[in-house]
Write a protein that holds these residues in place. Structure first.
Motif, PDB file in Angstrom:
ATOM      1  N   TRP A  36       0.844  -1.182   0.000  1.00  0.00           N
ATOM      2  CA  TRP A  36       0.000   0.000   0.000  1.00  0.00           C
ATOM      3  C   TRP A  36       0.886   1.241   0.000  1.00  0.00           C
ATOM      4  CZ3 TRP A  36      -5.139  -0.119  -0.645  1.00  0.00           C
ATOM      5  CH2 TRP A  36      -5.804  -1.325  -0.412  1.00  0.00           C
ATOM      6  N   ARG A  38       0.415   5.771  -0.448  1.00  0.00           N
ATOM      7  CA  ARG A  38      -0.585   6.828  -0.380  1.00  0.00           C
ATOM      8  C   ARG A  38      -0.019   8.127  -0.930  1.00  0.00           C
ATOM      9  NH1 ARG A  38      -1.043   7.915   6.191  1.00  0.00           N
ATOM     10  NH2 ARG A  38       0.973   9.001   6.426  1.00  0.00           N
ATOM     11  N   ARG A  45       3.826  10.437  -3.763  1.00  0.00           N
ATOM     12  CA  ARG A  45       3.345   9.146  -3.298  1.00  0.00           C
ATOM     13  C   ARG A  45       4.390   8.537  -2.361  1.00  0.00           C
ATOM     14  NH1 ARG A  45       0.595   5.218  -7.671  1.00  0.00           N
ATOM     15  NH2 ARG A  45      -0.354   7.254  -8.052  1.00  0.00           N
ATOM     16  N   VAL A  48       3.386   3.031   2.446  1.00  0.00           N
ATOM     17  CA  VAL A  48       2.678   2.783   3.695  1.00  0.00           C
ATOM     18  C   VAL A  48       3.173   1.462   4.283  1.00  0.00           C
ATOM     19  CG1 VAL A  48       0.458   2.334   4.766  1.00  0.00           C
ATOM     20  CG2 VAL A  48       0.653   4.089   2.973  1.00  0.00           C
ATOM     21  N   ASP A  89      -3.553  11.460   7.748  1.00  0.00           N
ATOM     22  CA  ASP A  89      -3.666  10.201   6.991  1.00  0.00           C
ATOM     23  C   ASP A  89      -4.552  10.368   5.762  1.00  0.00           C
ATOM     24  OD1 ASP A  89      -3.807   8.520  10.133  1.00  0.00           O
ATOM     25  OD2 ASP A  89      -2.072   8.656   8.786  1.00  0.00           O
ATOM     26  N   ALA A  91      -5.602  10.877   2.276  1.00  0.00           N
ATOM     27  CA  ALA A  91      -4.843  10.657   1.040  1.00  0.00           C
ATOM     28  C   ALA A  91      -5.606   9.689   0.149  1.00  0.00           C
ATOM     29  CB  ALA A  91      -3.467  10.087   1.344  1.00  0.00           C
ATOM     30  N   TYR A  93      -5.189   6.158  -1.344  1.00  0.00           N
ATOM     31  CA  TYR A  93      -4.394   4.981  -1.026  1.00  0.00           C
ATOM     32  C   TYR A  93      -4.386   4.049  -2.239  1.00  0.00           C
ATOM     33  CZ  TYR A  93      -3.929   6.361   3.806  1.00  0.00           C
ATOM     34  OH  TYR A  93      -3.586   7.033   4.954  1.00  0.00           O
ATOM     35  N   TYR A  94      -3.183   3.670  -2.645  1.00  0.00           N
ATOM     36  CA  TYR A  94      -3.002   2.840  -3.832  1.00  0.00           C
ATOM     37  C   TYR A  94      -2.430   1.479  -3.458  1.00  0.00           C
ATOM     38  CZ  TYR A  94      -3.362   7.243  -6.426  1.00  0.00           C
ATOM     39  OH  TYR A  94      -3.791   8.440  -6.957  1.00  0.00           O
ATOM     40  N   GLY A 112      -6.730   3.305  -6.939  1.00  0.00           N
ATOM     41  CA  GLY A 112      -6.719   4.093  -5.709  1.00  0.00           C
ATOM     42  C   GLY A 112      -8.077   4.205  -5.070  1.00  0.00           C
ATOM     43  N   GLN A 114      -9.989   6.717  -1.963  1.00  0.00           N
ATOM     44  CA  GLN A 114      -9.828   7.936  -1.167  1.00  0.00           C
ATOM     45  C   GLN A 114     -10.126   7.646   0.304  1.00  0.00           C
ATOM     46  OE1 GLN A 114      -8.983  11.292  -2.116  1.00  0.00           O
ATOM     47  NE2 GLN A 114      -8.877  11.536   0.112  1.00  0.00           N
TER      48      GLN A 114
END
Length: 119
Positions: A36, A38, A45, A48, A89, A91, A93-94, A112, A114
């Motif tokens: 992961w 973010r 980017r 995580v 936090d 962001a 998240y990908y 991604g 949100q």
């Protein structure tokens, strides 16, 4: 090839929790490391957490103790449990995966999801 789809994002109050999921399809059996990342507005980017197929994990130092990455290889899914969320936090998240394709190591990203933490 491999396709990734994230889910579980949303709006949460500070101090709350969210669990993100990322499901892999396609040649998911060839996936090694999943992770992961973010990206907050105006920022690059950032990592995580990552997890290997065997379950070895690594986290951004600033997130250790609040975030937990896990993986279900049978379901080709990786999870991110996020606790004690803070406004920082917030962001997109990908999900990311490294996998073998045509004899080469390659990498792919999900679209991604949100995450917005309100203070």
């Amino acid at each position: 090839q491999v396709q990734l789809v994230e889910s579980g994002g949303g709006l949460v109050q500070a101090g709350g929790s969210l669990r993100l999921s990322c499901a892999a399809s396609g040649d998911a059996f060839s996936i090694n490391t999943m992770g992961w990342y973010r990206q907050a507005p105006g920022k690059e980017r950032e990592l995580v957490a990552v997890i290997t197929r065997g379950g070895t994990t690594d986290y951004a130092d600033s997130l250790k103790g609040r975030f937990t990455i896990s993986r279900d290889n049978a379901k080709n899914t990786v999870y991110l449990q996020m606790n004690s969320l803070k406004s920082e936090d917030t962001a997109v998240y990908y999900c990311n995966a490294d996998y073998w394709f045509s004899g080469s190591s390659t990498n792919t990203w999900g679209p991604g999801t949100q995450v917005t933490v309100s203070s």
